[in-house]
Design a protein around this motif. Structure first.
Motif, PDB file in Angstrom:
ATOM      1  N   ILE A   1       0.866  -1.177   0.000  1.00  0.00           N
ATOM      2  CA  ILE A   1       0.000   0.000   0.000  1.00  0.00           C
ATOM      3  C   ILE A   1       0.908   1.234   0.000  1.00  0.00           C
ATOM      4  O   ILE A   1       1.967   1.218   0.618  1.00  0.00           O
ATOM      5  N   GLY A   2       0.511   2.261  -0.744  1.00  0.00           N
ATOM      6  CA  GLY A   2       1.304   3.489  -0.771  1.00  0.00           C
ATOM      7  C   GLY A   2       1.422   4.039   0.648  1.00  0.00           C
ATOM      8  O   GLY A   2       0.433   4.065   1.384  1.00  0.00           O
ATOM      9  N   GLU A   3       2.607   4.458   1.024  1.00  0.00           N
ATOM     10  CA  GLU A   3       2.819   4.827   2.421  1.00  0.00           C
ATOM     11  C   GLU A   3       2.371   6.257   2.729  1.00  0.00           C
ATOM     12  O   GLU A   3       2.456   6.708   3.851  1.00  0.00           O
ATOM     13  N   HIS A   4       1.885   6.952   1.698  1.00  0.00           N
ATOM     14  CA  HIS A   4       1.428   8.321   1.929  1.00  0.00           C
ATOM     15  C   HIS A   4      -0.030   8.360   2.375  1.00  0.00           C
ATOM     16  O   HIS A   4      -0.530   9.401   2.770  1.00  0.00           O
ATOM     17  N   HIS A   5      -0.750   7.233   2.266  1.00  0.00           N
ATOM     18  CA  HIS A   5      -2.166   7.259   2.632  1.00  0.00           C
ATOM     19  C   HIS A   5      -2.325   7.599   4.114  1.00  0.00           C
ATOM     20  O   HIS A   5      -1.553   7.117   4.943  1.00  0.00           O
ATOM     21  N   PRO A   6      -3.351   8.391   4.429  1.00  0.00           N
ATOM     22  CA  PRO A   6      -3.472   8.854   5.817  1.00  0.00           C
ATOM     23  C   PRO A   6      -3.712   7.715   6.804  1.00  0.00           C
ATOM     24  O   PRO A   6      -3.428   7.857   7.985  1.00  0.00           O
ATOM     25  N   PHE A   7      -4.218   6.571   6.308  1.00  0.00           N
ATOM     26  CA  PHE A   7      -4.488   5.469   7.227  1.00  0.00           C
ATOM     27  C   PHE A   7      -3.324   4.492   7.318  1.00  0.00           C
ATOM     28  O   PHE A   7      -3.437   3.433   7.911  1.00  0.00           O
ATOM     29  N   TYR A   8      -2.190   4.819   6.677  1.00  0.00           N
ATOM     30  CA  TYR A   8      -1.043   3.913   6.739  1.00  0.00           C
ATOM     31  C   TYR A   8      -0.202   4.194   7.979  1.00  0.00           C
ATOM     32  O   TYR A   8       0.216   5.327   8.230  1.00  0.00           O
ATOM     33  N   LEU A   9       0.028   3.137   8.760  1.00  0.00           N
ATOM     34  CA  LEU A   9       0.744   3.309  10.028  1.00  0.00           C
ATOM     35  C   LEU A   9       2.251   3.222   9.882  1.00  0.00           C
ATOM     36  O   LEU A   9       2.992   3.943  10.541  1.00  0.00           O
ATOM     37  N   GLY A  10       2.700   2.260   9.063  1.00  0.00           N
ATOM     38  CA  GLY A  10       4.138   2.033   8.928  1.00  0.00           C
ATOM     39  C   GLY A  10       4.409   0.549   8.977  1.00  0.00           C
ATOM     40  O   GLY A  10       3.494  -0.275   8.950  1.00  0.00           O
ATOM     41  N   ILE A  11       5.691   0.241   9.067  1.00  0.00           N
ATOM     42  CA  ILE A  11       6.101  -1.164   9.081  1.00  0.00           C
ATOM     43  C   ILE A  11       5.919  -1.730  10.486  1.00  0.00           C
ATOM     44  O   ILE A  11       6.334  -1.123  11.475  1.00  0.00           O
ATOM     45  N   TYR A  12       5.274  -2.884  10.537  1.00  0.00           N
ATOM     46  CA  TYR A  12       5.141  -3.582  11.803  1.00  0.00           C
ATOM     47  C   TYR A  12       6.121  -4.744  11.791  1.00  0.00           C
ATOM     48  O   TYR A  12       6.013  -5.661  10.994  1.00  0.00           O
ATOM     49  N   GLU A  13       7.094  -4.685  12.621  1.00  0.00           N
ATOM     50  CA  GLU A  13       8.095  -5.749  12.641  1.00  0.00           C
ATOM     51  C   GLU A  13       8.363  -6.173  14.067  1.00  0.00           C
ATOM     52  O   GLU A  13       9.512  -6.392  14.431  1.00  0.00           O
ATOM     53  N   GLY A  14       7.346  -6.256  14.903  1.00  0.00           N
ATOM     54  CA  GLY A  14       7.623  -6.593  16.291  1.00  0.00           C
ATOM     55  C   GLY A  14       8.664  -5.624  16.829  1.00  0.00           C
ATOM     56  O   GLY A  14       8.563  -4.410  16.639  1.00  0.00           O
ATOM     57  N   ALA A  15       9.698  -6.155  17.398  1.00  0.00           N
ATOM     58  CA  ALA A  15      10.669  -5.293  18.079  1.00  0.00           C
ATOM     59  C   ALA A  15      11.570  -4.521  17.131  1.00  0.00           C
ATOM     60  O   ALA A  15      12.249  -3.596  17.535  1.00  0.00           O
ATOM     61  N   MET A  16      11.609  -4.915  15.856  1.00  0.00           N
ATOM     62  CA  MET A  16      12.489  -4.200  14.950  1.00  0.00           C
ATOM     63  C   MET A  16      11.848  -2.902  14.466  1.00  0.00           C
ATOM     64  O   MET A  16      12.520  -1.973  14.067  1.00  0.00           O
ATOM     65  N   GLY A  17      10.527  -2.876  14.491  1.00  0.00           N
ATOM     66  CA  GLY A  17       9.822  -1.719  13.974  1.00  0.00           C
ATOM     67  C   GLY A  17       9.771  -0.582  14.981  1.00  0.00           C
ATOM     68  O   GLY A  17      10.312  -0.680  16.079  1.00  0.00           O
ATOM     69  N   ARG A  18       9.078   0.459  14.586  1.00  0.00           N
ATOM     70  CA  ARG A  18       8.975   1.588  15.503  1.00  0.00           C
ATOM     71  C   ARG A  18       8.014   1.231  16.626  1.00  0.00           C
ATOM     72  O   ARG A  18       7.023   0.538  16.441  1.00  0.00           O
ATOM     73  N   ASP A  19       8.306   1.745  17.792  1.00  0.00           N
ATOM     74  CA  ASP A  19       7.541   1.392  18.981  1.00  0.00           C
ATOM     75  C   ASP A  19       6.075   1.773  18.858  1.00  0.00           C
ATOM     76  O   ASP A  19       5.193   1.016  19.259  1.00  0.00           O
ATOM     77  N   ASP A  20       5.809   2.978  18.301  1.00  0.00           N
ATOM     78  CA  ASP A  20       4.416   3.420  18.254  1.00  0.00           C
ATOM     79  C   ASP A  20       3.557   2.513  17.369  1.00  0.00           C
ATOM     80  O   ASP A  20       2.419   2.215  17.696  1.00  0.00           O
ATOM     81  N   VAL A  21       4.141   2.020  16.285  1.00  0.00           N
ATOM     82  CA  VAL A  21       3.391   1.125  15.397  1.00  0.00           C
ATOM     83  C   VAL A  21       3.147  -0.200  16.116  1.00  0.00           C
ATOM     84  O   VAL A  21       2.045  -0.751  16.106  1.00  0.00           O
ATOM     85  N   ARG A  22       4.176  -0.682  16.760  1.00  0.00           N
ATOM     86  CA  ARG A  22       4.048  -1.958  17.478  1.00  0.00           C
ATOM     87  C   ARG A  22       2.957  -1.863  18.537  1.00  0.00           C
ATOM     88  O   ARG A  22       2.084  -2.717  18.643  1.00  0.00           O
ATOM     89  N   GLN A  23       2.999  -0.788  19.307  1.00  0.00           N
ATOM     90  CA  GLN A  23       2.002  -0.650  20.372  1.00  0.00           C
ATOM     91  C   GLN A  23       0.598  -0.542  19.804  1.00  0.00           C
ATOM     92  O   GLN A  23      -0.345  -1.107  20.340  1.00  0.00           O
ATOM     93  N   TYR A  24       0.486   0.189  18.696  1.00  0.00           N
ATOM     94  CA  TYR A  24      -0.842   0.363  18.105  1.00  0.00           C
ATOM     95  C   TYR A  24      -1.404  -0.994  17.667  1.00  0.00           C
ATOM     96  O   TYR A  24      -2.539  -1.337  17.965  1.00  0.00           O
ATOM     97  N   VAL A  25      -0.570  -1.771  16.967  1.00  0.00           N
ATOM     98  CA  VAL A  25      -1.041  -3.059  16.442  1.00  0.00           C
ATOM     99  C   VAL A  25      -1.308  -4.027  17.591  1.00  0.00           C
ATOM    100  O   VAL A  25      -2.361  -4.664  17.662  1.00  0.00           O
ATOM    101  N   GLU A  26      -0.367  -4.114  18.507  1.00  0.00           N
ATOM    102  CA  GLU A  26      -0.518  -5.100  19.582  1.00  0.00           C
ATOM    103  C   GLU A  26      -1.596  -4.704  20.585  1.00  0.00           C
ATOM    104  O   GLU A  26      -2.128  -5.536  21.305  1.00  0.00           O
ATOM    105  N   GLY A  27      -1.929  -3.412  20.596  1.00  0.00           N
ATOM    106  CA  GLY A  27      -2.978  -2.958  21.502  1.00  0.00           C
ATOM    107  C   GLY A  27      -4.366  -3.017  20.876  1.00  0.00           C
ATOM    108  O   GLY A  27      -5.362  -2.671  21.503  1.00  0.00           O
ATOM    109  N   SER A  28      -4.432  -3.464  19.637  1.00  0.00           N
ATOM    110  CA  SER A  28      -5.727  -3.498  18.951  1.00  0.00           C
ATOM    111  C   SER A  28      -6.574  -4.668  19.452  1.00  0.00           C
ATOM    112  O   SER A  28      -6.055  -5.730  19.784  1.00  0.00           O
ATOM    113  N   ASP A  29      -7.906  -4.461  19.474  1.00  0.00           N
ATOM    114  CA  ASP A  29      -8.779  -5.564  19.887  1.00  0.00           C
ATOM    115  C   ASP A  29      -9.272  -6.371  18.686  1.00  0.00           C
ATOM    116  O   ASP A  29     -10.075  -7.285  18.841  1.00  0.00           O
ATOM    117  N   CYS A  30      -8.801  -6.031  17.487  1.00  0.00           N
ATOM    118  CA  CYS A  30      -9.181  -6.825  16.310  1.00  0.00           C
ATOM    119  C   CYS A  30      -8.110  -6.632  15.231  1.00  0.00           C
ATOM    120  O   CYS A  30      -8.109  -5.641  14.511  1.00  0.00           O
TER     121      CYS A  30
END
Ligand SMILES: Cc1ncc(C[n+]2csc(CCOP(=O)(O)OP(=O)(O)O)c2C)c(N)n1
Ligand SMILES: [Mg+2]
Length: 548
Positions: free
Chosen positions: A247-276
């Motif tokens: 997906i183009g990374e400029h889209h407003p709903f694009y968070l970034g790369i999710y790579e567990g501990a290798m990725g950025r912390d904010d993305v990781r927390q957002y994904v892992e904190g999701s209820d779905c």
């Protein structure tokens, strides 16, 4: 009336029908008959320096175009393709591996013919392990059906297949009046409905759903559907490294790369904190998800791939991946307000990068910052293993920029030959190759193939004088490599341009020239400190250290 088509010609015709225009490989006596047929056909042969190069090129060709083909001689060539076929299997790339072989008549009484390992079927047995379907076209009566069967498997499962062509069969006619079957696969409508009901209910009830979109979205060509789904619902999307550029990374709903501990912390927390967490076409691999540091629980996941569909702890059979992705578009999904979400670092304008520190030695961090500004819509980024891949995770991929890497199987030596496949698959793309010095020494000679076919990748060689990634785990003299004068390779190859990059200024100049110089390849030898590393590798090391 007999059909005029021989078995070799039918195979060529079917490859062409599925969009293949190039076949990569190296000839040998067992495959010369087929090479002759190929050279008279509409397919173009691409000779690489080594079979492994052909295999990586065909893999990337398949990733960009939907199907790739590599053709080589028996065992001496074929077994060199074991590694690239393993990669294509592991990362889901539909490559047709075509091997010449001794004729069926020659096999009688089991003589010791050259290239034979143990038995005549030794190579076939090896490839049975590495492919989703395999065949030896030993019988002209069944050869056409066999070709249909294995090609269908490649396309259905997006995995490699193996076709062995005994040299006395390739020129024989197959059965007359063969009709290629059209193969359609449908979801079981009840299973699909039940799955979509449960998914809709779960997504609508969720407070903060998130989509994790991965490599199968690419392989099945579902990028547009994904985009529509995200646009329709405003559910944010993240991607693991293997799926980078779904997906183009400029889209407003694009968070970034999710790579567990290798990725950025904010993305990781957002994904892992999701209820779905809606995992679409994802491989639950260690590297992809950040070396086992990812925390995703089945109880709050929808997990859909071409092979499996589960929602929480329920599994659904016979649901096609494509139908499951398209289904929600026709459902009543809640439209959400896009709140404040993590966003990938935006591109720094080039002018802002021109800091007064231009004579400063180049670092990995600054290298990637500047490469970000170099990317265009017609760039295909091809990253090799090592910091080339870690650093590339932070590159900002635009709408149609492609990103290709062996992010799961991680075989070094991928990127230079892969760029050949990428550019031949889509000549509008100019590859930006990111490769470490260690990986370059494995397959960098494929720049000769680049020169021969007049391709023009920009090759950025991260020269940190050895196996840098390994140095951070455990260092020793075994991590050193012999320092080549990489930038002088164009002299040897009689093509291309070489640059030495030691400072930020050097890099700016070299990139500016590379942009202008499109006649052939450019090789930028970027000299880095041996222990310098990208922010992504830094993050991983820091997080792993905290756990110890
Ligand atoms: C074919 C292969 N051999 C060995 C490895 C193990 N390995 C992983 S990273 C790495 C070092 C890579 O060195 P280089 O290409 O110079 O990149 P750097 O780590 O220095 O950025 C090695 C040897 C591998 N992944 N693939
Ligand atoms: Mg290195």
């Amino acid at each position: 009336m007999k059909t005029a088509l021989t078995i070799g010609e039918y195979l060529i015709q079917r490859l062409y029908a599925h969009g293949v225009r190039h076949v990569f490989g190296i000839p040998g006596d067992y495959v010369l008959g087929f090479y002759d047929q190929l050279s008279k056909s509409k397919l173009r042969l691409i000779n690489t320096c080594d079979e492994q190069g052909a295999g990586f090129a065909a893999d990337t060709y398949a990733r960009v175009r939907g199907l790739g083909a590599v053709c080589m001689t028996y065992c001496v060539g074929g077994l060199k393709l074991a590694n690239t076929t393993a990669e294509a299997f592991a990362e889901k790339s539909p490559v047709v591996v075509i091997s010449g072989a001794p004729g069926m008549k020659e096999r009688e009484k089991n003589p010791l013919l050259h290239h034979k390992v143990r038995e005549f079927d030794t190579q076939k047995k090896v490839f049975e392990q590495l492919t989703i379907a395999s065949t030896v076209l030993s019988d002209p009566q069944t050869a056409f059906q066999e070709i249909d069967r294995v090609l269908h498997a490649a396309l259905r499962f997006k995995r490699p297949v193996y076709i062995e062509l005994p040299r006395d069969v390739v020129g024989m006619p197959g059965i007359p009046h063969h009709k290629t079957p059209e193969l359609h696969e449908r979801s079981d409508p009840r299973s699909l409905r039940a799955a979509l009901d449960e998914a809709e209910q779960m997504i609508n009830a969720a407070r903060r759903p998130v989509i994790l979109a991965d490599v199968e979205i690419h392989r099945f060509g579902l990028q547009d559907q994904l985009l529509k789904l995200a646009r329709k619902t405003n559910i944010p999307v993240a991607a693991p490294v293997l799926g980078k550029s779904v997906i183009g990374e400029h889209h407003p709903f694009y968070l970034g790369i999710y790579e567990g501990a290798m990725g950025r912390d904010d993305v990781r927390q957002y994904v892992e904190g999701s209820d779905c967490v809606i995992l679409l076409g994802a491989f639950m691999t260690d590297i992809n998800l950040g070396i086992y540091t990812a925390r995703l629980e089945p109880a709050r996941s929808i997990y859909a791939t071409s092979e499996k569909l589960s929602i929480r702890y329920h599994s659904y059979e016979d649901v096609r991946f494509k139908d499951f992705i398209q289904g929600p578009l026709r459902r009543h999904l809640r439209v959400r307000r896009l709140g404040k979400i993590p966003r990938p670092a935006q591109i720094t304008p080039h002018s802002a990068l021109r800091a007064p520190r231009s004579a400063r030695p180049i670092s990995v961090r600054r290298l990637f910052e500047r490469l970000n500004a170099f990317l265009t819509d017609s760039t295909v980024v091809v990253a090799d293993v090592g910091d080339a891949l870690f650093g590339a995770a932070d590159l900002f991929i635009r709408e149609s920029t492609e990103f290709i890497s062996p992010a799961y199987y991680t075989s070094m030596g991928f990127a230079v030959p892969a760029s050949i496949g990428a550019q031949l698959a889509n000549p509008k793309l100019r590859p930006l190759v990111l490769v470490g010095d260690g990986a370059f020494q494995m397959t960098g000679m494929e720049l000769a193939t680049v020169a021969r076919y007049k391709l023009n990748p920009v090759v950025v060689l991260l020269n940190n004088r050895g196996y840098g990634t390994e140095r951070h785990m455990q260092d020793g003299p075994y991590n050193d490599v012999w320092p080549w004068a990489y930038h002088r390779l164009p002299e040897i190859l009689g093509a291309g341009r070489g640059f030495v990059v030691e400072t930020e200024d050097d890099l700016d100049r070299a990139l500016a020239e590379a942009q202008q110089w499109t006649k052939s390849f450019c090789l930028l030898e970027v000299r880095l400190a041996p222990l310098d590393r990208s922010p992504a590798l830094d993050r991983l090391a820091a997080r792993l250290a905290k756990r110890l």
